[in-house]
Design an enzyme around this catalytic site. Structure first.
Site, PDB file in Angstrom:
ATOM      1  CB  SER A 125      -6.111 -14.128   3.039  1.00 49.55           C
ATOM      2  OG  SER A 125      -5.172 -13.660   2.094  1.00 49.55           O
ATOM      3  CE1 TYR A 149      -9.759 -15.650  -1.046  1.00 49.39           C
ATOM      4  CE2 TYR A 149      -7.872 -14.311  -0.436  1.00 49.39           C
ATOM      5  CZ  TYR A 149      -8.556 -15.504  -0.373  1.00 49.39           C
ATOM      6  OH  TYR A 149      -8.038 -16.548   0.352  1.00 49.39           O
ATOM      7  CE  LYS A 153     -10.456 -16.055   2.689  1.00 46.25           C
ATOM      8  NZ  LYS A 153     -10.966 -17.313   3.286  1.00 46.25           N
TER       9      LYS A 153
END
Lengths: 328, 328
Positions: A125, A149, A153
């Site tokens: 991402s 998050y 990632k």
């Protein structure tokens, strides 16, 4: 060939599976079997001419991966993750699924041994990047995520590069732009409004715009996302070298440009359904997000978008999701 | 204040502890207790006027951290790691100690709760960077390690930034240059020769130089490394912002410049003890290593080296390790 899709019940996963079934092949190899995995049962595709197996288990469970790998899928699409907002709200759950789950998968691949060396396509991402940014984020810009998050990632990217370097698998990480127009209903993701302001007015519904018109963001259509995944699953990875994680091409557009495109494609009535209601919390979150990229490496390696302008993104949404119609 | 040193039996750990005991304070706070942890028992410092506790346990064991944190050390220096060569030779051991061990530590700090918010100084490494490089690696250059050790350090950097951002601790990661002149005996580290070619000739011994004279590398003395750690343990971290990991200042020098400095400081006889014996394997490894940095952020945040030239590095080694003498 046998393909395993992790996170198959999600929006991008479903679209990928539809494409694989429609194509019947991946690159020049015929697909003979597809396994769909998610924590909730993925829908059994209708009219599939290829055997499709549905497996349900908790990706974060260390024992989940081995049975999925037993038939030695040659290509693994890893889209399993909990989203940004949930990973921020539930620290433990985010690390358990987004980090530990991926690590269990990598270890399970390594444990197969005996020459097993699958292509692993990982959906990363643009959340691996954190402000302040240059005007365009280039291929050598550092990862300093500002969310858990994004941290998870970025860590998975490092692991996949190392496991690839060590010869345990053949990994490619692709950093997807924000997917726009995201089909479905409005959700609580802070980025949801980028899609809401297109999708809802097209359906005759009002949409709330919580930021100012000059906010720029980095977009790609669902069609592009599926195209990136397919290319990452079929490309010759020798050309990539050891830097296995790539920012995907996209379109930089301001909210104002999104709205202008919507008006060009549909008219004033549709655009009038957007209600401006500034939300300082969302404005604050969005201020830390990437806006624009130069994605030279991905383009040189053959990744291309399905759209040239934001008008194309809107037209593709109308074609792919609305059967060519919208509420004028 | 109570200080915990993890990896206290290593070379940098020992020098840090010597400095802490000599100073008696860290910044403007008096040191009341020091805990030294390692997998082998750290030496009990002689003549210490501060209570020093020696603890031995396996850092990778999930149960190791909690007892160390029970007395709530305000500053934790985390130097525990297995080195690059070993992490490459033993994949599981590297991840177990360098990644899982650090994660257990972070989780144990978080588990204390109740307002516990220690300063955590983490020794990272320039091994987080992998070729190709720009002429100087700047503060916004990406981490694409080419070793498992570098991968593990880069992952710990990300974790420390996220745990800091979430308010669980107050972390600072410092990427140490190669420490030169490293005291002790030659070891099997591929980088060992950078120190060997100075230390061994000063002791009247022959040293092998396995690369060509034009190989450039990034150096700091043990004295500088200790200075970086002390500064990271005392600085006002508000000024850092969310990017908690910093490349430390150092000196870029070619092997030829190292040798010229040795000759200036000591004379031709000493330099004649260097034997050139090119080793293609070591040349290959070294070709992927960082050579030079611009470390503007660290300098602006007050990190400074103890040396201006490579001549200083050699003189400091003679003073600190050899009592001012060498074999002419």
């Amino acid at each position: 060939m046998h393909i395993l899709v992790l996170g198959a019940a999600g929006m991008v996963g479903r679209k990928l599976v539809d494409r694989l079934l429609a194509d019947g092949h991946l690159g020049d190899r015929q697909i003979t079997r597809i396994t769909l995995h998610d924590v909730v049962a993925a829908a059994q595709p209708l009219d599939a001419t290829i055997p499709v197996e549905i497996v349900t288990s908790d990706f974060a469970d260390a024992a989940s991966a081995a049975p999925l790998l037993a038939p030695r899928p040659q290509v693994i699409f890893h889209l399993a993750a909990i989203v940004s907002g949930e990973a921020e709200a539930d620290f433990d759950k985010g690390y358990r699924i987004n980090l530990d789950g991926t690590r269990h998968l990598l270890e399970a691949i390594r444990a197969v041994g005996d020459g097993y060396h699958p292509r692993l396509v990982f959906t990363s991402s643009i959340a691996v990047f954190g402000a302040p940014f240059p005007e365009k984020i280039g291929d050598e810009f550092l990862s300093t995520p500002l969310t858990s998050y994004g941290t998870q990632k970025a860590i998975c990217e490092l692991l996949i590069a190392d496991y690839t370097r060590r010869g345990f698998l053949d990994g490619v990480g692709i950093r997807l732009p924000t997917i726009c127009v995201r089909p479905g209903r409005p959700n609580k993701a802070a980025s949801g409004f980028f899609s809401d302001i297109i999708r809802e007015p097209l359906a005759g519904q009002e949409a709330v715009l919580p930021v100012s018109d000059d906010v720029m963001h980095w977009h790609a259509s669902p069609r592009s996302a599926v195209g990136f995944l397919i290319h990452a699953g079929t490309m010759d990875t020798k050309a990539i070298g050891p830097r296995r994680n790539l920012s995907m091409p996209g379109l930089a557009a301001t909210v104002g440009e999104q709205i202008a495109a919507l008006e060009r494609v549909t008219g004033k009535n549709v655009v009038a359904r957007i209600r401006r209601e500034p939300d300082p919390v969302i404005m604050g979150i969005v201020a830390g997000w990437p806006r624009n990229f130069s994605t030279d490496r991905a383009r040189q390696l053959g990744f291309t978008t399905a759209e040239k302008t934001f008008d194309d993104i809107i037209r593709n949404h109308i074609d792919d999701e609305l059967g060519g119609n919208f509420v004028a």
